[in-house]
Scaffold this active site. Structure first.
Site, mmCIF file in Angstrom:
data_model
loop_
_atom_site.group_PDB
_atom_site.id
_atom_site.type_symbol
_atom_site.label_atom_id
_atom_site.label_comp_id
_atom_site.label_asym_id
_atom_site.label_seq_id
_atom_site.Cartn_x
_atom_site.Cartn_y
_atom_site.Cartn_z
ATOM 1 N N ARG A 1 0.810 -1.204 0.000
ATOM 2 C CA ARG A 1 0.000 0.000 0.000
ATOM 3 C C ARG A 1 0.855 1.270 0.000
ATOM 4 O O ARG A 1 0.387 2.340 0.338
ATOM 5 C CB ARG A 1 -0.928 -0.013 1.215
ATOM 6 C CG ARG A 1 -1.972 -1.116 1.160
ATOM 7 C CD ARG A 1 -2.808 -1.164 2.417
ATOM 8 N NE ARG A 1 -3.552 0.070 2.605
ATOM 9 C CZ ARG A 1 -4.243 0.348 3.714
ATOM 10 N NH1 ARG A 1 -4.250 -0.514 4.709
ATOM 11 N NH2 ARG A 1 -4.903 1.483 3.818
ATOM 12 N N ARG B 1 7.614 -4.938 17.263
ATOM 13 C CA ARG B 1 8.747 -4.009 17.319
ATOM 14 C C ARG B 1 8.395 -2.946 18.353
ATOM 15 O O ARG B 1 7.228 -2.561 18.501
ATOM 16 C CB ARG B 1 9.002 -3.356 15.960
ATOM 17 C CG ARG B 1 9.492 -4.299 14.904
ATOM 18 C CD ARG B 1 10.884 -4.807 15.164
ATOM 19 N NE ARG B 1 11.883 -3.773 14.963
ATOM 20 C CZ ARG B 1 13.187 -3.932 15.238
ATOM 21 N NH1 ARG B 1 13.621 -5.062 15.747
ATOM 22 N NH2 ARG B 1 14.037 -2.950 15.003
#
Length: 374
Positions: free
Chosen positions: A172, A249
């Site tokens: 995207r 993360r």
């Protein structure tokens, strides 16, 4: 009869939206949060007249008029449009990738020239469907932009080589054949005047809130106080990691107050070479055009260097690693969650997915409206 209809674990945007709608409908609501602050990772703190985004940049943007009208009940938005830039070894490039970027990179001035350049650079890329992020990126923007503006930044962000990352992460990626530096391209966007904390305070102003209260440490007591619980924290932590920890993360922030009026001339600058240890620098005053609440120029500045790091249990989880292993584990946790009679799960941590801010509000509204219609 219990003291509350709902206990909501989490005073971030998801929890605040749930609480506000429930309270407005006449439900008795208690909100608890393990932190000592409201607004979750959107928390802003006033420094030198600047609303500092303590957990990374947050810009509200949406194409959904209903969502926009809802959040504008609790704050005026200033019309800030996110137009970050990339710094690659001292050279500056426009983001997202658009005709300005292509002009800066290759000297081309028309969409046809830019497309021809990209096609030329795609020739050495594998044909067929991209199997990793590197192939996907080169197929979209060519090798030069991949090497300078994607590779280093992405490898710092995810802690993995681009060849080892799935293609869907970048499918995207905004690529525009126009001279348009607006990152989101949304009809409605901005930052709340006064900061996100003030906005969430207004959402919760008539609701009981207990900060520095960890739901999981007081689970039995809080469950006994309400008919239902809405849990917005990590779903694996709710189940004491019994199937293993889901991976994320995490981010580390280094904040610096500077005795100068302007450090980088932009709210967000991404550092895209691999050698620079931080992924980006945020200069918070530019989210509000360098002005304080009275409209005066602010003569000092606050910057935040942002570092992406490996997550371990106990760290703040930011970005879910939605690979096959983690998604499979999440589906097993969701099966457990679906069997809960009095606990509902919602938000980015409970659903193990990345949400934009408008999606957080929309998802919370959907959950509560379905509850109220039962």
């Amino acid at each position: 009869m219990k003291q509350y209809d709902f206990v909501i674990a989490g005073a971030g945007l998801y929890g605040a939206t749930c609480a506000q709608i429930l309270n407005e409908s006449g439900k008795r609501v208690l909100v608890v949060d393990r932190r000592g602050t409201l607004a979750g990772n959107a928390y802003t703190e006033k420094m030198l007249g600047i609303n500092v985004h303590k957990y990374g940049a947050h810009i509200f943007h949406t194409a959904n008029k209903k969502i926009w009208e809802y959040v504008n009940r609790f704050a005026d938005f200033n019309g800030f449009v996110n137009s970050p830039v990339a710094n690659y070894r001292g050279d500056i490039y426009s983001l997202p990738f658009n005709m300005n970027t292509f002009k800066e990179m290759w000297g081309v001035v028309t969409p046809e020239e830019a497309l021809n350049k990209i096609e030329e650079q795609k020739k050495d890329c594998a044909t067929g469907e991209a199997v990793n992020l590197e192939e996907q990126a080169i197929s979209l923007v060519g090798r030069d932009i991949y090497e300078k503006l994607i590779k280093g930044y992405t490898e710092k962000q995810w802690g993995r080589e681009c060849k080892d990352l799935p293609a869907f992460i970048i499918k995207r990626l905004p690529v525009r054949m126009t001279y348009d530096n607006s990152y989101f391209g949304s009809q409605y966007q901005g930052v709340p005047v006064g900061g996100y904390t003030a906005m969430v305070e207004k959402m919760l102003e008539s609701i009981e809130v207990r900060l520095n209260t960890d739901y999981l440490k007081h689970r039995k007591e809080l469950n006994d106080m309400a008919d239902k619980v809405i849990f917005t924290g990590p779903i694996d932590e709710f189940y004491d990691y019994q199937l293993g920890p889901l991976e994320y993360r995490t981010l580390r922030f280094e904040e610096e107050v500077m005795d100068i009026p302007n450090f980088q001339g932009n709210a967000i600058v991404n550092y895209t070479d691999r050698d620079t240890p931080w992924t980006r620098i945020i200069e918070h005053k530019w989210f509000e055009f360098g002005k304080d609440s009275s409209g005066k120029d602010i003569l000092k500045t606050v910057i935040t260097r942002e570092y992406s790091e490996e997550w371990e249990p106990g760290n703040e989880p930011y970005y879910p690693i939605n690979d096959e292993k983690n998604n499979t584990m999440y589906r097993e946790y969701k099966k457990l969650a679906d069997r809960e009679k009095n606990v509902l799960f919602g938000g980015r941590l409970a659903e193990y997915r990345y949400y934009d801010m408008d999606q957080v509000v929309e998802s919370a509204m959907k959950m509560i409206n379905e509850l109220l219609s039962i």
